[in-house]
Design a protein around this motif. Structure first.
Motif, PDB file in Angstrom:
ATOM      1  N   UNK A 275     -60.675 -31.758  89.548  1.00  0.00           N
ATOM      2  CA  UNK A 275     -61.019 -32.642  90.652  1.00  0.00           C
ATOM      3  C   UNK A 275     -60.751 -34.098  90.277  1.00  0.00           C
ATOM      4  N   UNK A 276     -60.165 -34.851  91.213  1.00  0.00           N
ATOM      5  CA  UNK A 276     -59.949 -36.273  91.002  1.00  0.00           C
ATOM      6  C   UNK A 276     -61.282 -37.008  91.062  1.00  0.00           C
ATOM      7  N   UNK A 277     -61.585 -37.779  90.032  1.00  0.00           N
ATOM      8  CA  UNK A 277     -62.845 -38.545  90.000  1.00  0.00           C
ATOM      9  C   UNK A 277     -62.868 -39.642  91.043  1.00  0.00           C
ATOM     10  N   UNK A 278     -61.709 -40.137  91.426  1.00  0.00           N
ATOM     11  CA  UNK A 278     -61.643 -41.266  92.358  1.00  0.00           C
ATOM     12  C   UNK A 278     -61.620 -40.825  93.818  1.00  0.00           C
ATOM     13  N   UNK A 279     -60.948 -39.695  94.117  1.00  0.00           N
ATOM     14  CA  UNK A 279     -60.811 -39.265  95.518  1.00  0.00           C
ATOM     15  C   UNK A 279     -61.562 -37.981  95.845  1.00  0.00           C
ATOM     16  N   UNK A 280     -61.939 -37.215  94.824  1.00  0.00           N
ATOM     17  CA  UNK A 280     -62.603 -35.944  95.067  1.00  0.00           C
ATOM     18  C   UNK A 280     -61.649 -34.832  95.472  1.00  0.00           C
ATOM     19  N   UNK A 281     -60.340 -35.117  95.465  1.00  0.00           N
ATOM     20  CA  UNK A 281     -59.338 -34.126  95.875  1.00  0.00           C
ATOM     21  C   UNK A 281     -59.134 -33.102  94.756  1.00  0.00           C
ATOM     22  N   UNK A 282     -59.012 -31.827  95.143  1.00  0.00           N
ATOM     23  CA  UNK A 282     -58.745 -30.759  94.178  1.00  0.00           C
ATOM     24  C   UNK A 282     -57.285 -30.836  93.739  1.00  0.00           C
ATOM     25  N   UNK A 283     -57.061 -30.992  92.444  1.00  0.00           N
ATOM     26  CA  UNK A 283     -55.707 -31.118  91.911  1.00  0.00           C
ATOM     27  C   UNK A 283     -55.182 -29.812  91.311  1.00  0.00           C
ATOM     28  N   UNK A 284     -55.940 -28.726  91.453  1.00  0.00           N
ATOM     29  CA  UNK A 284     -55.468 -27.441  90.941  1.00  0.00           C
ATOM     30  C   UNK A 284     -56.547 -26.728  90.147  1.00  0.00           C
ATOM     31  N   UNK A 285     -56.133 -25.715  89.410  1.00  0.00           N
ATOM     32  CA  UNK A 285     -57.070 -24.909  88.621  1.00  0.00           C
ATOM     33  C   UNK A 285     -56.489 -24.658  87.233  1.00  0.00           C
ATOM     34  N   UNK A 286     -57.368 -24.222  86.319  1.00  0.00           N
ATOM     35  CA  UNK A 286     -56.949 -23.850  84.970  1.00  0.00           C
ATOM     36  C   UNK A 286     -57.932 -22.816  84.447  1.00  0.00           C
ATOM     37  N   UNK A 287     -57.432 -21.795  83.719  1.00  0.00           N
ATOM     38  CA  UNK A 287     -58.356 -20.767  83.225  1.00  0.00           C
ATOM     39  C   UNK A 287     -59.200 -21.333  82.097  1.00  0.00           C
ATOM     40  N   UNK A 288     -60.339 -20.679  81.843  1.00  0.00           N
ATOM     41  CA  UNK A 288     -61.342 -21.248  80.942  1.00  0.00           C
ATOM     42  C   UNK A 288     -60.844 -21.390  79.513  1.00  0.00           C
ATOM     43  N   UNK A 289     -60.007 -20.443  79.046  1.00  0.00           N
ATOM     44  CA  UNK A 289     -59.515 -20.545  77.669  1.00  0.00           C
ATOM     45  C   UNK A 289     -58.641 -21.791  77.511  1.00  0.00           C
ATOM     46  N   UNK A 290     -57.718 -22.001  78.446  1.00  0.00           N
ATOM     47  CA  UNK A 290     -56.830 -23.153  78.375  1.00  0.00           C
ATOM     48  C   UNK A 290     -57.562 -24.447  78.701  1.00  0.00           C
ATOM     49  N   UNK A 291     -58.657 -24.360  79.464  1.00  0.00           N
ATOM     50  CA  UNK A 291     -59.406 -25.565  79.827  1.00  0.00           C
ATOM     51  C   UNK A 291     -59.896 -26.302  78.592  1.00  0.00           C
TER      52      UNK A 291
END
Length: 774
Positions: A499-515
């Motif tokens: 999530x963008x801290x400035x706009x709140x827009x969802x910028x995508x996803x990532x699995x927990x291991x790679x996160x």
């Protein structure tokens, strides 16, 4: 933009004559064009099928199409495993149309691994339906992008064909099967497209999802025919059978025509990314429509940024493409690439599958994809209309890349790999047993319990209070209202929203291991050519917050790992050492990250982190290193840990020569003293909770693994060790310590080779000390 005439030939000729590249071209071969092979079906079709094909401009079927359709009409389950653009869509569409035209109440379910594939196939299906003169078969997409009102409409009044994906199959069709009674009770055909993608972790999940689907179909007295479509792999029949438990007929030989194709291998001096950008710029000048494949999301974004900055007027025709982008962003890129608004796309494996992106001319691989299958699959994205095309493999620093540069014919002549799945991964199995019991009471005699381990897991779930047991009727009963939502078919432990801290827009996803490795606090994150820095990684809420920031660096995580042996399945003597396979508990702890200059790619500094460790159980193999080998290495004034660490890296690097996998699916640990073994050891394990049977397969080929590892290390021209032999791009300790000479001595003692190869023999004591100090 219109293409230049004969641009491809001019492009290849200019590369071969280029002062910058001609000495780096290690291999060039032209695969000749091939004529089509046609075959008439054994059984006549209804006249309306012939009319549809005629209106589509199809007068004959390719040999593999006719053979597959004949088998389907005999009610056999079929898997077609032929190259990209060989017309596999007709193999399942014709039988579906025939079935529906014979009985308009019939239904079919099409399952695609990506939403964009469903969009493509719906367009093709509706075009075929428009050619029907009487009854026109209906079709709809039912996936995460389908509005709620439309979903309700589809469930209450289902069309003949529904296009969906694995997640919806699991979360809707099977979980709420009673809402789908009208559709499932009339189900005649199930199509599983791109079945080769269902391997490893996801394949192990899908083996249980498909079994649950068959169980529900049987409950409604439906016995659909399964039609599988696959890329060219060694064991399509075995994979389809492991996924479903059905007997499947395999069609492998393609009758489709092929255009002339250039295969070029380049071993660059200045790095794969730099060479790829040079190749892309030259292709843009020739108006060649190009796809560039990279090995990671980060690299796809970086190359797109670098290429745009260096391409002048062509910058606007270049776009990155990767998983993690929002659906509407991916579809916009696909559309622009297909209609010619984009001339080039830099992609991860997300565009490896059969999404329609138009007629491309050139495929550039930035590094070997890891498998023969994936290489030919990506190559199939170009020359789809039969025109002259080219595949250029630009070698990275990986050991396998360098191996292929030395032995290119081994790539051309090598058979595609076998796909490996673990249908009985315990962590996966327990999730699906809970789901199955929720769908229908689960008998101890159910086919899900053909393996005793599955039944043991079910009773263990009862002991844990997660499932009930009816002793009178021998039935497992669900006591959980929503087990399905806790199952992540693709990721490891769920996914994080970015999530963008400035706009709140969802910028995508990532699995927990790679996160933990790619979106830890302070990490750089790239999205559509823009740079962000991670502000926060909220593990509890599974949210990553990022802020747009112009920085001139990128980051790489540093991690520590330990392992505990839980169970030994088998042990054997391989040459002079003991090798075992068993169950491991792995603790993977990201402890910091390093910053690297984006332009000069130099390390800038190291920043510590405080993150929770990730702990999971998996399958792994280990090599016990006797103390006498350690003494020999240390007596030569070499770094013993650096030597076995180098062997670990090199062994993982060449794994794909033995097993269909990516090195990212594996990981390893080297230790000078393991408390359980009471000696030094090298561990290599499946980087997937529960295991994917990768190391189980490799354990059978331990001798070959050791010999290939020695061959790759000794065959490299470097003196002290490099990414082509003993360095790993994923090493959590930054490839420290590493000692190439120690690795060679250790392997020589392990294999008991009488003589080290000539390239390594001349290493002097002085060079050995330099290696140690390094």
């Amino acid at each position: 933009m219109p293409k230049k005439k004969n641009g491809l030939k001019e492009y290849i000729d200019s590369l071969k004559n280029s002062l910058k590249l001609k000495n780096t071209i290690k291999f060039h071969k032209v695969l000749p064009s091939e004529e089509a092979s046609f075959l008439k079906p054994k059984f006549s079709w209804p006249s309306e099928i012939y009319d549809i094909l005629k209106k589509m401009g199809i007068n004959e079927l390719y040999k593999h199409q006719a053979e597959a359709i004949d088998s389907i009409r005999l009610e056999r389950h079929v898997v077609s495993s032929t190259p990209t653009a060989s017309g596999k869509t007709l193999i399942y569409n014709i039988p579906v149309f025939e079935q529906i035209l014979r009985n308009p109440l019939s239904t079919a379910l099409f399952i695609f691994p990506l939403k964009a594939l469903a969009q493509d196939q719906l367009r093709i299906f509706r075009e075929m339906a428009s050619y029907c003169s009487k009854f026109k078969p209906t079709a709809e997409i039912y996936d995460g992008d389908t509005p709620q009102f439309k979903r309700k409409e589809i469930r209450s009044n289902p069309p003949n064909v529904i296009f969906t994906n694995p997640e919806m199959l699991h979360l809707s069709f099977i979980a709420y099967h009673r809402s789908w009674y009208d559709f499932l009770s009339r189900l005649k055909i199930v199509v599983i497209d791109e079945v080769h993608t269902y391997r490893g972790f996801m394949g192990s999940h899908m083996a249980q999802v498909f079994r649950r689907l068959i169980r529900i179909c049987n409950y409604y007295r439906a016995e659909p025919i399964f039609i599988f479509s696959s890329a060219t792999i060694a064991n399509p029949e075995e994979l389809a059978e492991q996924l479903t438990g059905l007997n499947v007929v395999s069609i492998k030989e393609s009758g489709a025509p092929k255009g002339k194709k250039h295969i070029v291998f380049i071993d660059p001096i200045q790095g794969a990314s730099t060479a790829a950008i040079f190749l892309l710029k030259a292709a843009l000048e020739k108006k060649l429509r190009t796809i560039v494949y990279t090995q990671s999301r980060i690299l796809s974004e970086l190359i797109a940024i670098w290429a745009k900055n260096d391409s002048g007027k062509f910058a606007k025709y270049i776009s990155p493409y990767r998983a993690g982008l929002l659906p509407e962003e991916r579809r916009e890129i696909e559309k622009k690439l297909s209609n010619g608004e984009f001339l080039a796309v830099i992609s991860t494996s997300a565009l490896e599958l059969g999404i329609d992106i138009g007629d491309l001319d050139l495929c550039i691989l930035v590094g070997y994809p890891g498998t023969i299958m994936a290489t030919w699959q990506r190559s199939g994205r170009v020359g789809r209309s039969g025109q002259e095309s080219a595949l250029i493999l630009v070698a990275g620093d990986d050991a396998l890349d360098k191996f292929l540069m030395k032995y290119p014919e081994s790539f051309i002549n090598r058979e595609p790999e076998m796909a490996v799945i673990n249908p009985y991964n315990p962590e996966i199995l327990q999730q699906h047993i809970l789901c199955a019991a929720h769908e229908l009471p689960l008998s101890v005699y159910d086919p899900m319990f053909q393996e005793q381990r599955a039944l043991n897991i079910a009773f263990e779930l009862c002991k844990q209070g997660l499932m009930g047991y009816d002793f009178e009727n021998d039935l497992f009963l669900s006591i959980n209202k929503g087990p399905h939502i806790n199952v992540d078919l693709r990721g490891i432990g769920g996914s994080f929203d970015i999530i963008s801290s400035t706009t709140g827009v969802n910028k995508g996803t990532i699995d927990s291991y790679r996160a933990f490795r790619e979106t830890h606090p302070g990490a750089t994150y790239f999205h559509k050519g823009e740079t962000y820095v991670v502000d926060n990684l909220n593990v509890a809420e599974k949210i990553v917050r990022i802020s747009p920031t112009n920085v001139a660096y990128y980051t790489k995580a540093v991690a520590n790992k330990t392992t505990e042996i839980l169970e030994t399945y088998e042990e054997k003597k391989v040459f002079s050492v003991d090798v075992a396979i068993g169950r491991l508990k792995v603790t993977d702890h990201v402890v910091g990250y390093e910053k690297f200059s984006m332009n000069k790619k130099l390390k800038l500094n190291h920043i510590p982190l405080e993150l929770p460790p990730q702990i999971f159980e998996t399958d792994g193999m280990w090599f016990k290193i006797p103390s006498k080998i350690q003494k020999i290495i240390e007596s030569e004034n070499l770094h013993f840990l650096g030597g076995i660490h180098a062997i670990e890296h090199s062994s993982i690097g060449i794994f794909p020569l033995l097993i269909l996998t990516d090195r990212n699916d594996l990981s390893g640990i080297s230790t000078t003293f393991h408390s359980q073994l009471k000696m030094a050891a090298i561990f290599i394990y499946d980087n997937i909770p529960g295991g994917a049977w990768l190391t189980r397969q490799a354990f059978k080929k331990a001798e070959e693994l050791m010999e290939l590892t020695l061959k790759i290390i000794t065959g490299c021209d470097c003196e002290l060790g490099c990414p082509s032999c003993v360095h790993s791009p994923r090493c959590g300790s930054g490839n420290r310590p590493i000692d190439k000479a120690a690795a060679i001595y250790a392997l020589q003692e392990m294999i008991k080779v009488d003589k080290i190869t000539e390239k390594i023999e001349p290493i002097t004591k002085k060079k050995k000390k330099k290696s140690l100090n390094k």
